[in-house]
Design a protein around this motif. Structure first.
Motif, PDB file in Angstrom:
ATOM      1  N   HIS A  27       1.010  -0.787  -0.090  1.00 54.94           N
ATOM      2  CA  HIS A  27      -0.650   0.417  -0.121  1.00 54.94           C
ATOM      3  C   HIS A  27       0.577   1.065  -0.062  1.00 54.94           C
ATOM      4  CE1 HIS A  27      -4.230  -1.637   1.132  1.00 54.94           C
ATOM      5  NE2 HIS A  27      -3.709  -2.490   0.659  1.00 54.94           N
ATOM      6  N   LEU A  28       2.270   1.394   0.752  1.00 51.53           N
ATOM      7  CA  LEU A  28       2.803   2.635   0.254  1.00 51.53           C
ATOM      8  C   LEU A  28       3.912   2.527  -0.735  1.00 51.53           C
ATOM      9  CD1 LEU A  28       4.788   2.275   4.524  1.00 51.53           C
ATOM     10  CD2 LEU A  28       2.916   4.178   3.499  1.00 51.53           C
ATOM     11  N   PHE A  29       4.184   1.050  -0.937  1.00 56.66           N
ATOM     12  CA  PHE A  29       4.327   1.663  -2.449  1.00 56.66           C
ATOM     13  C   PHE A  29       2.918   2.770  -3.227  1.00 56.66           C
ATOM     14  CE2 PHE A  29       5.344   0.225  -6.511  1.00 56.66           C
ATOM     15  CZ  PHE A  29       7.058   0.573  -6.818  1.00 56.66           C
ATOM     16  N   GLY A  30       2.856   1.924  -3.017  1.00 54.40           N
ATOM     17  CA  GLY A  30       1.138   2.323  -4.316  1.00 54.40           C
ATOM     18  C   GLY A  30       0.919   3.945  -3.898  1.00 54.40           C
ATOM     19  N   ALA A  31       0.876   4.229  -2.756  1.00 55.62           N
ATOM     20  CA  ALA A  31       1.259   5.734  -2.647  1.00 55.62           C
ATOM     21  C   ALA A  31       2.060   6.186  -3.283  1.00 55.62           C
ATOM     22  CB  ALA A  31       1.015   5.769  -0.864  1.00 55.62           C
ATOM     23  N   GLN A  32       3.581   5.782  -2.540  1.00 57.47           N
ATOM     24  CA  GLN A  32       4.516   6.321  -3.443  1.00 57.47           C
ATOM     25  C   GLN A  32       4.388   6.780  -5.252  1.00 57.47           C
ATOM     26  OE1 GLN A  32       8.035   4.584  -3.321  1.00 57.47           O
ATOM     27  NE2 GLN A  32       9.738   6.061  -3.251  1.00 57.47           N
ATOM     28  N   LEU A  33       3.386   6.025  -5.860  1.00 63.86           N
ATOM     29  CA  LEU A  33       3.613   5.838  -7.035  1.00 63.86           C
ATOM     30  C   LEU A  33       2.833   6.904  -7.320  1.00 63.86           C
ATOM     31  CD1 LEU A  33       5.196   4.380  -8.991  1.00 63.86           C
ATOM     32  CD2 LEU A  33       3.229   2.681  -9.341  1.00 63.86           C
ATOM     33  N   VAL A  34       1.536   6.518  -6.853  1.00 63.06           N
ATOM     34  CA  VAL A  34       0.434   7.454  -7.338  1.00 63.06           C
ATOM     35  C   VAL A  34       1.245   9.113  -6.783  1.00 63.06           C
ATOM     36  CG1 VAL A  34      -1.699   8.244  -6.717  1.00 63.06           C
ATOM     37  CG2 VAL A  34      -1.223   6.123  -6.909  1.00 63.06           C
ATOM     38  N   ALA A  35       1.944   9.526  -5.963  1.00 64.36           N
ATOM     39  CA  ALA A  35       2.355  10.497  -5.893  1.00 64.36           C
ATOM     40  C   ALA A  35       3.356  11.352  -6.346  1.00 64.36           C
ATOM     41  CB  ALA A  35       2.533  10.605  -4.045  1.00 64.36           C
ATOM     42  N   LEU A 154      13.538  -0.630  -5.605  1.00 62.80           N
ATOM     43  CA  LEU A 154      11.446  -0.428  -6.485  1.00 62.80           C
ATOM     44  C   LEU A 154      11.803   1.269  -6.106  1.00 62.80           C
ATOM     45  CD1 LEU A 154       9.884  -3.012  -5.297  1.00 62.80           C
ATOM     46  CD2 LEU A 154      10.362  -2.122  -7.687  1.00 62.80           C
ATOM     47  N   SER A 155      12.291   1.920  -5.675  1.00 62.00           N
ATOM     48  CA  SER A 155      12.170   3.134  -5.087  1.00 62.00           C
ATOM     49  C   SER A 155      12.228   4.644  -5.856  1.00 62.00           C
ATOM     50  CB  SER A 155      11.779   3.778  -3.547  1.00 62.00           C
ATOM     51  OG  SER A 155      11.445   2.956  -2.690  1.00 62.00           O
ATOM     52  N   GLN A 156      13.835   3.665  -6.191  1.00 59.85           N
ATOM     53  CA  GLN A 156      14.500   4.541  -7.652  1.00 59.85           C
ATOM     54  C   GLN A 156      14.647   4.197  -8.635  1.00 59.85           C
ATOM     55  OE1 GLN A 156      17.508   6.789  -6.606  1.00 59.85           O
ATOM     56  NE2 GLN A 156      16.603   6.966  -8.856  1.00 59.85           N
ATOM     57  N   LEU A 157      13.813   3.460  -8.775  1.00 62.17           N
ATOM     58  CA  LEU A 157      13.222   2.603 -10.198  1.00 62.17           C
ATOM     59  C   LEU A 157      11.985   3.698 -10.253  1.00 62.17           C
ATOM     60  CD1 LEU A 157      13.210   0.360 -12.881  1.00 62.17           C
ATOM     61  CD2 LEU A 157      11.777  -0.599 -11.451  1.00 62.17           C
ATOM     62  N   ALA A 158      10.732   3.457  -9.980  1.00 65.79           N
ATOM     63  CA  ALA A 158       9.589   4.715  -9.666  1.00 65.79           C
ATOM     64  C   ALA A 158      10.201   5.764  -9.685  1.00 65.79           C
ATOM     65  CB  ALA A 158       8.732   3.964  -8.711  1.00 65.79           C
ATOM     66  N   SER A 159      10.670   6.435  -9.044  1.00 62.09           N
ATOM     67  CA  SER A 159      11.217   7.520  -9.218  1.00 62.09           C
ATOM     68  C   SER A 159      11.353   8.049 -10.699  1.00 62.09           C
ATOM     69  CB  SER A 159      12.441   8.255  -8.496  1.00 62.09           C
ATOM     70  OG  SER A 159      12.670   9.305  -8.684  1.00 62.09           O
ATOM     71  N   THR A 160      12.540   7.131 -11.258  1.00 64.16           N
ATOM     72  CA  THR A 160      13.189   7.325 -12.623  1.00 64.16           C
ATOM     73  C   THR A 160      11.607   6.699 -13.707  1.00 64.16           C
ATOM     74  OG1 THR A 160      15.275   6.570 -11.722  1.00 64.16           O
ATOM     75  CG2 THR A 160      14.936   6.700 -14.789  1.00 64.16           C
ATOM     76  N   MET A 161      11.275   5.795 -13.468  1.00 65.31           N
ATOM     77  CA  MET A 161      10.118   5.598 -14.490  1.00 65.31           C
ATOM     78  C   MET A 161       9.143   7.180 -14.621  1.00 65.31           C
ATOM     79  SD  MET A 161      10.574   2.628 -16.297  1.00 65.31           S
ATOM     80  CE  MET A 161       8.969   2.928 -16.974  1.00 65.31           C
ATOM     81  N   GLU A 162       8.736   7.546 -13.130  1.00 71.76           N
ATOM     82  CA  GLU A 162       7.906   8.481 -13.400  1.00 71.76           C
ATOM     83  C   GLU A 162       8.763   9.403 -14.107  1.00 71.76           C
ATOM     84  OE1 GLU A 162       7.610  12.582 -12.516  1.00 71.76           O
ATOM     85  OE2 GLU A 162       8.777  11.948 -11.454  1.00 71.76           O
ATOM     86  N   SER A 163       9.872   9.831 -13.738  1.00 72.56           N
ATOM     87  CA  SER A 163      10.324  11.349 -14.896  1.00 72.56           C
ATOM     88  C   SER A 163      10.099  11.281 -16.538  1.00 72.56           C
ATOM     89  CB  SER A 163      12.176  11.049 -14.275  1.00 72.56           C
ATOM     90  OG  SER A 163      12.687  10.418 -14.350  1.00 72.56           O
ATOM     91  N   LEU A 164      10.583   9.093 -16.905  1.00 69.81           N
ATOM     92  CA  LEU A 164      10.365   8.947 -18.135  1.00 69.81           C
ATOM     93  C   LEU A 164       8.683   9.509 -18.570  1.00 69.81           C
ATOM     94  CD1 LEU A 164      12.468   5.990 -18.443  1.00 69.81           C
ATOM     95  CD2 LEU A 164      12.875   8.306 -18.793  1.00 69.81           C
ATOM     96  N   LEU A 165       8.313   9.044 -18.085  1.00 74.31           N
ATOM     97  CA  LEU A 165       6.831   8.799 -18.076  1.00 74.31           C
ATOM     98  C   LEU A 165       5.605   9.768 -18.287  1.00 74.31           C
ATOM     99  CD1 LEU A 165       6.147   4.996 -17.201  1.00 74.31           C
ATOM    100  CD2 LEU A 165       6.967   5.722 -19.038  1.00 74.31           C
ATOM    101  N   SER A 166       5.980   9.993 -16.754  1.00 74.92           N
ATOM    102  CA  SER A 166       4.975  11.714 -16.868  1.00 74.92           C
ATOM    103  C   SER A 166       4.914  13.091 -17.524  1.00 74.92           C
ATOM    104  CB  SER A 166       5.497  12.602 -15.054  1.00 74.92           C
ATOM    105  OG  SER A 166       4.902  11.762 -14.217  1.00 74.92           O
ATOM    106  N   PRO A 167       6.003  13.439 -18.425  1.00 78.65           N
ATOM    107  CA  PRO A 167       5.021  13.746 -19.847  1.00 78.65           C
ATOM    108  C   PRO A 167       4.826  13.158 -20.331  1.00 78.65           C
ATOM    109  CG  PRO A 167       8.116  13.889 -19.041  1.00 78.65           C
ATOM    110  CD  PRO A 167       7.235  12.679 -18.126  1.00 78.65           C
ATOM    111  N   LEU A 168       4.961  11.785 -20.899  1.00 80.74           N
ATOM    112  CA  LEU A 168       3.739  11.044 -22.105  1.00 80.74           C
ATOM    113  C   LEU A 168       3.046  11.357 -21.897  1.00 80.74           C
ATOM    114  CD1 LEU A 168       6.275   8.446 -23.184  1.00 80.74           C
ATOM    115  CD2 LEU A 168       5.782  10.197 -24.328  1.00 80.74           C
ATOM    116  N   LEU A 169       2.446  11.336 -19.904  1.00 78.25           N
ATOM    117  CA  LEU A 169       1.030  10.402 -19.772  1.00 78.25           C
ATOM    118  C   LEU A 169       0.372  12.414 -19.799  1.00 78.25           C
ATOM    119  CD1 LEU A 169      -1.252   9.452 -18.383  1.00 78.25           C
ATOM    120  CD2 LEU A 169      -0.041   9.482 -15.854  1.00 78.25           C
ATOM    121  N   ALA A 170       1.277  13.250 -19.533  1.00 76.23           N
ATOM    122  CA  ALA A 170       1.048  14.311 -19.829  1.00 76.23           C
ATOM    123  C   ALA A 170       0.173  14.983 -20.600  1.00 76.23           C
ATOM    124  CB  ALA A 170       1.340  15.763 -19.305  1.00 76.23           C
ATOM    125  N   ALA A 171       1.537  14.249 -21.999  1.00 74.62           N
ATOM    126  CA  ALA A 171       0.603  14.247 -23.217  1.00 74.62           C
ATOM    127  C   ALA A 171      -0.603  14.135 -23.986  1.00 74.62           C
ATOM    128  CB  ALA A 171       1.756  14.002 -24.386  1.00 74.62           C
TER     129      ALA A 171
END
Length: 426
Positions: A27-35, A154-171
């Motif tokens: 649940h905490l990892f899910g919270a981190q990912l969403v945030a 996993l935290s580092q992976l999530a942070s990196t994936m966010e930086s890569l995918l957030s712009p695509l999701l926003a687009a």
């Protein structure tokens, strides 16, 4: 046996369960990912809002907002420690998530630039309090060293994936609706994060006895600078900031102005950097089983300096074919330094000191970025990339030498301050 405060039951998680078999961690990892993705969408939306309000001055507005963010991180994180162990940890995290949700929800309604700055202070103050408190939960929730190492990866992976995918999701979202809806989506993301945290049974922070508010505020920084291995990690944080500022600040102008590339080429370089970090995060759980943290992190520091050297060489020629490799090397070095750092913090502190130690690290590491960002931004404009990256390379060398000298080679046998001062032997 893990003791949970309040009305939650006290019980022991099964030992032979996978990491995601731990309900509270899941649940905490899910919270981190969403945030994380919410924060990424906010970054895109904030840029569009700045342009909507300031037009051609949007860059100055965003630069000021970034400076405010870093100053807030450096100052607020230690201050939050003074009271973090005085309230239930779950209540604290949920409250901070809801503050972030409300601030983001208010952003679309601003009509003056100064209002953006005020809301950014509130938003980043909440984040500067949330992040170290959240990070300090994991060592208590996952006492097994291997589980904790996997969680860090996993935290580092999530942070990196966010930086890569957030712009695509926003687009994708912006192709359907106005950018104002990004703020609404982000607000819902923070609310979902709060709900996930609320559903956990995380232990409260062990209450320390470190005197008044000012003493509690400074305790983490004092412990940090008094511990040799933590001074070593601070030196490596300076290396990360020196190399990372090249990526964060200079990539767009390097590609567009020096190489004559396109927006797609910018995305390619940033993706190469992210791929290097992801590779490190995927490899390290196995690597750290047999290789000391010091060796891995110093290897990462050396890798970052090699990447900076490559960038300096590229800046002297108008040939960018090797740039993705150089950017990937910097990403790899970043992952090698940042992924194991939580293990070092846990090794260097008692449970009662962890909120202070994690907050101190959050503050001091961002102070390194606050030093490197203006160099990468202003000096590149005035003197060009070669001079700028040479200066950043020198800054990185200073950090690396500091790390090597401060972090004892025979770390396990090095004497520690007495536990009463807030330390323990590994």
């Amino acid at each position: 046996m893990s003791t949970y405060h309040g009305k939650e039951a006290t019980r022991e998680e099964p030992r032979n369960v996978s990491l995601f078999g731990h309900r509270d961690y899941r649940h905490l990892f899910g919270a981190q990912l969403v945030a994380l993705f919410g924060t990424g969408l906010t970054t895109v939306a904030l840029g569009l809002l700045a342009y909507d309000l300031a037009g051609s001055d949007a860059g100055a507005v965003l630069g000021t907002a970034l400076a405010i963010k870093m100053i807030t991180y450096v100052t607020v994180a230690p201050l939050s420690v003074a009271y973090a162990d005085r309230v239930p940890r779950r209540f604290l995290l949920v409250t901070l998530d809801m503050i972030r949700a409300l601030v983001v929800l208010a952003l679309p309604f601003v009509d003056q630039v100064w209002q953006i700055y005020v809301l950014i202070v509130v938003l980043q103050s909440a984040s500067a309090s949330f992040t170290p408190a959240f990070q300090a939960v994991l060592p208590d929730l996952l006492p097994d060293e291997r589980d904790y190492t996997k969680a860090l990866s996993l935290s580092q992976l999530a942070s990196t994936m966010e930086s890569l995918l957030s712009p695509l999701l926003a687009a994708a979202v912006l192709s359907l609706v106005s950018f104002h809806w990004l703020f609404t989506g982000t607000s819902l993301g923070f609310a979902a994060s709060a709900a996930l945290v609320l559903s956990t049974r995380i232990p409260d922070a062990a209450r320390g006895d470190r005197g008044g508010a000012w003493e509690r505020t400074m305790s983490g920084i004092k412990m940090y600078v008094a511990t040799p291995r933590l001074r070593g990690t601070l030196g490596l944080d300076l290396v990360v900031a020196a190399a990372g500022s090249v990526i964060m600040v200079n990539t767009v102008n390097y590609v567009r102005d020096t190489l004559g590339g396109t927006q797609s080429d910018v995305a390619l370089l940033l993706a190469a950097n992210g791929a290097g970090t992801i590779l490190a995060a995927l490899l390290l759980p196995r690597v750290l089983d047999g290789i000391p943290d010091r060796t891995v992190m110093l290897t990462g520091g050396g890798t970052l300096l090699a990447g900076l050297t490559g960038a300096i060489a590229l800046s002297t020629v108008e040939y960018g074919a090797a740039a993705p490799v150089v950017w990937a090397v910097i990403g790899l070095g970043t992952g090698l330094v940042l992924t194991p750092v939580g293990r070092v913090l846990r090794k260097s502190s008692r449970p009662a000191d962890r909120p202070a130690i994690f907050a101190a690290r959050f503050s001091l590491s961002h102070a390194c970025w606050l030093l490197a960002y203006p160099i990468a931004g202003r000096l590149a404009t005035d003197a060009g990339f070669t001079v700028t990256w040479l200066v950043l390379g020198a800054l990185g060398v200073i950090g690396f030498v500091t790390a090597v000298r401060a972090w004892p080679r025979n770390d396990e046998d090095h004497p520690r301050p007495h536990a009463k001062a807030g330390f323990r032997n590994p």
